[in-house]
Design a protein around this motif. Structure first.
Motif, PDB file in Angstrom:
ATOM      1  N   THR A 372       1.013   6.537   1.010  1.00 51.38           N
ATOM      2  CA  THR A 372       0.131   5.381   1.098  1.00 51.38           C
ATOM      3  C   THR A 372      -1.104   5.579   0.213  1.00 51.38           C
ATOM      4  N   LEU A 373      -1.674   6.771   0.281  1.00 48.84           N
ATOM      5  CA  LEU A 373      -2.856   7.050  -0.547  1.00 48.84           C
ATOM      6  C   LEU A 373      -2.479   7.076  -2.025  1.00 48.84           C
ATOM      7  N   GLU A 374      -1.251   7.507  -2.301  1.00 50.23           N
ATOM      8  CA  GLU A 374      -0.764   7.517  -3.688  1.00 50.23           C
ATOM      9  C   GLU A 374      -0.704   6.085  -4.225  1.00 50.23           C
ATOM     10  N   ALA A 375      -0.224   5.178  -3.381  1.00 46.33           N
ATOM     11  CA  ALA A 375      -0.163   3.761  -3.776  1.00 46.33           C
ATOM     12  C   ALA A 375      -1.558   3.236  -4.060  1.00 46.33           C
ATOM     13  N   VAL A 376      -2.522   3.660  -3.227  1.00 45.22           N
ATOM     14  CA  VAL A 376      -3.909   3.223  -3.437  1.00 45.22           C
ATOM     15  C   VAL A 376      -4.392   3.697  -4.818  1.00 45.22           C
ATOM     16  N   SER A 377      -4.132   4.959  -5.122  1.00 47.92           N
ATOM     17  CA  SER A 377      -4.657   5.463  -6.391  1.00 47.92           C
ATOM     18  C   SER A 377      -3.914   4.863  -7.583  1.00 47.92           C
ATOM     19  N   LYS A 378      -2.622   4.587  -7.425  1.00 48.01           N
ATOM     20  CA  LYS A 378      -1.872   3.958  -8.526  1.00 48.01           C
ATOM     21  C   LYS A 378      -2.140   2.455  -8.624  1.00 48.01           C
ATOM     22  N   GLY A 379      -2.588   1.892  -7.475  1.00 45.68           N
ATOM     23  CA  GLY A 379      -2.787   0.447  -7.455  1.00 45.68           C
ATOM     24  C   GLY A 379      -1.482  -0.329  -7.320  1.00 45.68           C
ATOM     25  N   LYS A 380      -0.403   0.375  -7.024  1.00 44.86           N
ATOM     26  CA  LYS A 380       0.867  -0.330  -6.801  1.00 44.86           C
ATOM     27  C   LYS A 380       1.792   0.489  -5.887  1.00 44.86           C
ATOM     28  N   VAL A 381       2.769  -0.205  -5.338  1.00 47.90           N
ATOM     29  CA  VAL A 381       3.703   0.451  -4.422  1.00 47.90           C
ATOM     30  C   VAL A 381       5.029   0.677  -5.143  1.00 47.90           C
ATOM     31  N   ASP A 382       5.505   1.911  -5.146  1.00 44.47           N
ATOM     32  CA  ASP A 382       6.776   2.198  -5.828  1.00 44.47           C
ATOM     33  C   ASP A 382       7.970   1.805  -4.969  1.00 44.47           C
ATOM     34  N   GLU A 383       7.914   2.255  -3.747  1.00 49.11           N
ATOM     35  CA  GLU A 383       9.048   2.007  -2.856  1.00 49.11           C
ATOM     36  C   GLU A 383       8.538   1.186  -1.680  1.00 49.11           C
ATOM     37  N   VAL A 384       8.884  -0.101  -1.650  1.00 48.35           N
ATOM     38  CA  VAL A 384       8.306  -0.983  -0.625  1.00 48.35           C
ATOM     39  C   VAL A 384       8.805  -0.598   0.759  1.00 48.35           C
ATOM     40  N   VAL A 385      10.098  -0.317   0.856  1.00 50.61           N
ATOM     41  CA  VAL A 385      10.664   0.071   2.145  1.00 50.61           C
ATOM     42  C   VAL A 385      11.222   1.482   2.014  1.00 50.61           C
ATOM     43  N   ASP A 386      10.721   2.355   2.842  1.00 48.71           N
ATOM     44  CA  ASP A 386      11.061   3.769   2.702  1.00 48.71           C
ATOM     45  C   ASP A 386      11.657   4.272   4.016  1.00 48.71           C
ATOM     46  N   TRP A 387      12.925   4.688   3.966  1.00 50.23           N
ATOM     47  CA  TRP A 387      13.556   5.256   5.165  1.00 50.23           C
ATOM     48  C   TRP A 387      13.219   6.737   5.182  1.00 50.23           C
ATOM     49  N   VAL A 388      12.162   7.073   5.876  1.00 47.02           N
ATOM     50  CA  VAL A 388      11.596   8.424   5.815  1.00 47.02           C
ATOM     51  C   VAL A 388      12.624   9.494   6.176  1.00 47.02           C
ATOM     52  N   GLU A 389      13.453   9.174   7.170  1.00 46.48           N
ATOM     53  CA  GLU A 389      14.378  10.209   7.648  1.00 46.48           C
ATOM     54  C   GLU A 389      15.503  10.532   6.674  1.00 46.48           C
TER      55      GLU A 389
END
Ligand code: SF4
Ligand code: SF4
Ligand code: SF4
Lengths: 397, 291, 70
Positions: A372-389
């Motif tokens: 989430t913080l990575e998205a903030v610093s990039k200003g964009k979301v790479d993977e909108v839906v992420d199946w963490v497991e």
């Protein structure tokens, strides 16, 4: 006198029902709700609780009996989970449309065939459209308090809607923690005896709500009751806080959100783990906080929109999934709709985690926070839906 | 003048005139007779016959969920009355044959097992009529319905006898063709504590395909041919209330076009079945039939 | 209540009537009765015209007469 002792979520719910003086309890056992209803049976047999327990033959009947009892003038409590909730589905539509203030604990458990006995939220989220108020609880204390508050909300004459305190099976239902049981006299003062203004099923005093011939109008009235419930839930929570010293910030709670760039948004028992991880990460100067969503129905859209302005990213942690959906879990789709009208929208991420009751680990929370913080610093979301497991995050903590 | 007279009568009979049922429907007739016995201190839950066409006209407190909810909300109502210490009420729980015998059979069985304090009534028109005449578990052998275009292949479920095996205090069959018997049985049931079950045949001109004027005549023939024996099982003991001289089954079948296509073999099969059942009933008359 | 569309209406021939009460007992709609135990009267507001009363009358005192459009 109030007292404190170790208690799991199911026992806490039973005490909540007892203190609320529920008069009729139609129930059918299903793991992980079983301990709750057997506890009620015990309380009744010991004479501590005065209620009619109907040992029904299935959940469909449990909810139907609840409707009959509620309309006939009794305060009703019941509980179910998972497959049982699905079996109850047809009946679950009745109380909102009929304006019956039943309280039922939804003890979350994953649905078959890809679930076991442990929790995710697909069972109760499946009930999102039928008009029940849903309040998600994090631990036994919140369960007990929420059951009592639930009656006050449900029986408010501007609301008259059923309320479901929801809590995770196993993690909450069977995990004991110190729980304060309020004094009966104080609960009585907070919660007056049940009296439904619209109903009386007696030959010498017969009342039933008139139904509009315009079905849309009747439905809109239920919608309006939900809209009003947002305020009532806040008020009841505040009053409870004043009287009993505990309150839960109404429909959503911001935790450690001063001066952060992003938040994780959770429901239910995983919130505890996320709190710990957020504390840990903030100690290392990570600018991330937590929003605990307590009320899923009614959904606190306005409040969320206000809060969202402060953050650059919101990551919804969904302990559920919706096959073939527009994108991601059920909660994330609600959040997306709520935020859509904002001019300046935060980034929206969605994580699936804890499905079918797998543990939500500190490491997973760390992963989600970092993404989430990575998205903030990039200003964009790479993977909108992420199946963490699906990721190998190394050793599980 | 006449209108005032009737308005007074509707008030007293607890049923408003002018139902939305088909002409000749046995539903309103059954309820008018039943209400004579039930009296004003009655609360009614449920539906039957189709689309509540008769129940809607009853001037008593009524509660209803939906077709598939039988004996369940009424169990909740009974519990609420108990919890509130309300006494002197008769709680009637009503449903049609498909609801009672098929989709909610487990519910009726469970309410009987719990011995809920209610009078469960099955208003039996022998098919799903409200949806437009589809076969139910209580449709008789051979009967045409839209889902049994060649006639039903299986026999009718014997719900009253099955309920009796739950050891409930009272089970009875009734017919609108025998009003005195009907009223007496409901009066008796009303005064018994616990689960009472009354199964009434309900002539349905639309679904059975006969001239509405014959409504009472048809079900009278039902009793006279022993298609619809009138009995009660009280405290486990069977009592045949009428023992008419048996008429051949054709007399009954030929009154209704739903049986029109039946072959001689099929009619014989029905007759054999009735004969056997009649024999067993007569054999056990006055005896304990709960095993 | 329902407004009734009826093809036939029952009409009594009072002289034939033996006051047995069958018509009243078996009318599904409750729209026929013996006033003062004597005169057979119908409530044409709600009578469905089913003909059960005529069929159940032991002496054929009731006749079903075709309704003429008003
Ligand atoms: S279809 Fe049959 S049961 Fe339904 S109203 Fe018509 S006659 Fe009565
Ligand atoms: S025609 Fe039918 S509804 Fe009319 S009075 Fe006779 S029995 Fe009753
Ligand atoms: S059934 Fe015929 S004879 Fe009997 S009261 Fe009615 S009209 Fe008179």
């Amino acid at each position: 006198m109030s007292f404190t002792r170790m208690m799991d979520g199911n026992e806490a719910a039973a005490y909540g029902a007892m203190l609320s003086r529920a008069e009729v309890v139609p129930a059918y056992p299903i793991t992980p709700q079983t301990e709750l209803i057997s506890r009620i049976a015990t309380l009744i047999s010991e004479g501590k609780m005065k209620a009619e327990y109907i040992k029904v033959e299935g959940e469909h009947t449990a909810m139907a009996a609840a409707c009959g009892a509620s309309a006939a003038g009794a305060r009703v409590f019941t509980a179910t989970a998972s497959q049982g909730m699905a079996h109850m589905e047809e009946a679950l539509w009745m109380p909102p449309g009929m304006r019956l203030p039943i309280v039922m604990c939804m003890v979350n458990r994953a649905m078959a065939p890809l679930g076991g006995l442990r929790p995710d939220h697909n069972d109760s989220l499946m009930q999102r459209d039928n008009g029940w108020i849903q309040l998600y609880c994090e631990n036994s204390q919140e369960v007990l308090d929420t059951v009592i508050m639930a009656y006050k909300i449900a029986e408010d004459k501007d609301i008259y809607l059923p309320v479901a305190p929801c809590y995770d099976g196993y993690f909450v239902s069977a995990t004991a923690m110190p729980t304060t049981i309020p004094d009966q006299a104080e609960v009585d003062e907070f919660l007056p005896p049940y009296k439904h203004e619209m109903y009386s099923l007696l030959p010498w005093d017969y009342r039933r709500p008139a139904r509009s011939t315009n079905a849309a109008k009747s439905r809109y009235e239920v919608q309006q009751a939900h809209d009003r419930a947002k305020d009532v839930i806040e008020e009841v929570d505040k009053e409870y806080g004043t009287r009993f010293g505990r309150s839960y910030d109404g429909l959503l709670e911001e935790y450690a959100c001063d001066d952060v760039d992003a938040v994780l948004m959770t429901m239910g028992s995983m919130t505890g783990t996320v709190r710990d991880k957020i504390d840990e990460m903030q100690a290392e100067d990570n600018r991330i906080g937590l929003i605990k969503l307590r009320g899923f129905r009614p959904f606190p859209s306005e409040e969320l929109r206000e809060l969202a302005k402060k953050y650059q990213a919101i990551a919804v942690v969904d302990r559920n999934n919706s096959y073939g959906s527009a994108g991601g879990g059920v909660v994330s789709m609600e959040v997306a709709r709520a935020l859509y009208t904002l001019d300046d929208k935060p980034l929206l991420l969605n994580f699936h985690v804890g499905l079918s009751g797998s543990d939500v680990t500190m490491r997973q929370v760390g992963y989600m926070a970092e993404k989430t913080l990575e998205a903030v610093s990039k200003g964009k979301v790479d993977e909108v839906v992420d199946w963490v497991e699906l990721h190998d995050l190394g050793e599980v903590l | 003048m006449t209108e005032n007279l009737f308005d007074e009568y509707y008030e007293k009979s607890l049923m408003q005139g002018g139902t939305t049922c088909c002409p000749g429907c046995g539903g309103p007739l059954f309820w008018r007779m039943a209400l004579q016995a039930l009296g004003p201190k009655t609360v009614i839950y449920g539906d039957g016959p189709c689309a509540m066409c008769a129940i809607r006209n009853i001037k008593l407190p009524h509660f209803n969920l939906h077709f598939s909810f039988v004996a369940d909300a009424s169990s909740g109502m009974a519990a609420a009355y108990r919890a509130k210490g309300i006494e002197g009420l008769t709680l009637v729980s009503s449903a049609g044959d498909g609801a009672t015998g098929d989709i909610s059979f487990g519910k009726v069985s469970a309410a009987a097992e719990r011995n809920e304090n209610m009078l469960q009534i099955c208003v039996d028109n022998e098919a799903y009529m409200n949806t437009g005449i589809q076969k139910s578990g209580l449709t008789p052998f051979g009967a045409w319905t839209t889902t049994t275009p060649l006639g039903k292949e299986a026999l009718k479920k014997e719900i009253p006898l099955i309920i009796a095996q739950h050891n409930v205090p009272y089970v009875a069959t009734v017919s609108v063709a025998y009003p005195r018997d009907l009223v007496a049985k409901i009066k008796k049931a009303k005064d018994i504590e616990g689960f009472k079950y009354i199964h009434t045949v309900m002539p349905c001109p639309t679904g059975w395909r006969f001239n509405p004027a014959k409504s009472v005549e048809v079900v009278r023939l039902g009793v006279e041919t022993w298609t619809w024996p009138l009995y009660e099982i009280e405290g486990g003991v069977l009592k045949l209330n009428v023992k008419p001289k048996q008429k051949p089954i054709e007399d009954y079948l030929k009154t209704q076009n739903r049986f029109r296509h039946m072959t001689e073999d099929q009619i014989k099969y029905v007759q054999d079945n009735i004969n056997a059942k009649r024999e067993r009933l007569l054999e056990n008359d006055g005896k304990r039939v709960i095993l | 209540m329902a407004s009734v569309v009826r093809a036939f209406r029952p009409v009594v021939e009072q002289e034939k009537c033996i006051q047995c009460g069958n018509c009243q007992t078996y009318c599904p709609e409750g729209t026929v009765m013996l006033e003062n135990g004597e005169t057979v009267v119908f409530d044409y507001r709600y009578c469905q015209g089913c003909g059960v009363c005529a069929n159940e009358c032991p002496v054929d005192a009731i006749e079903m007469v075709r309704e003429v459009a008003a």
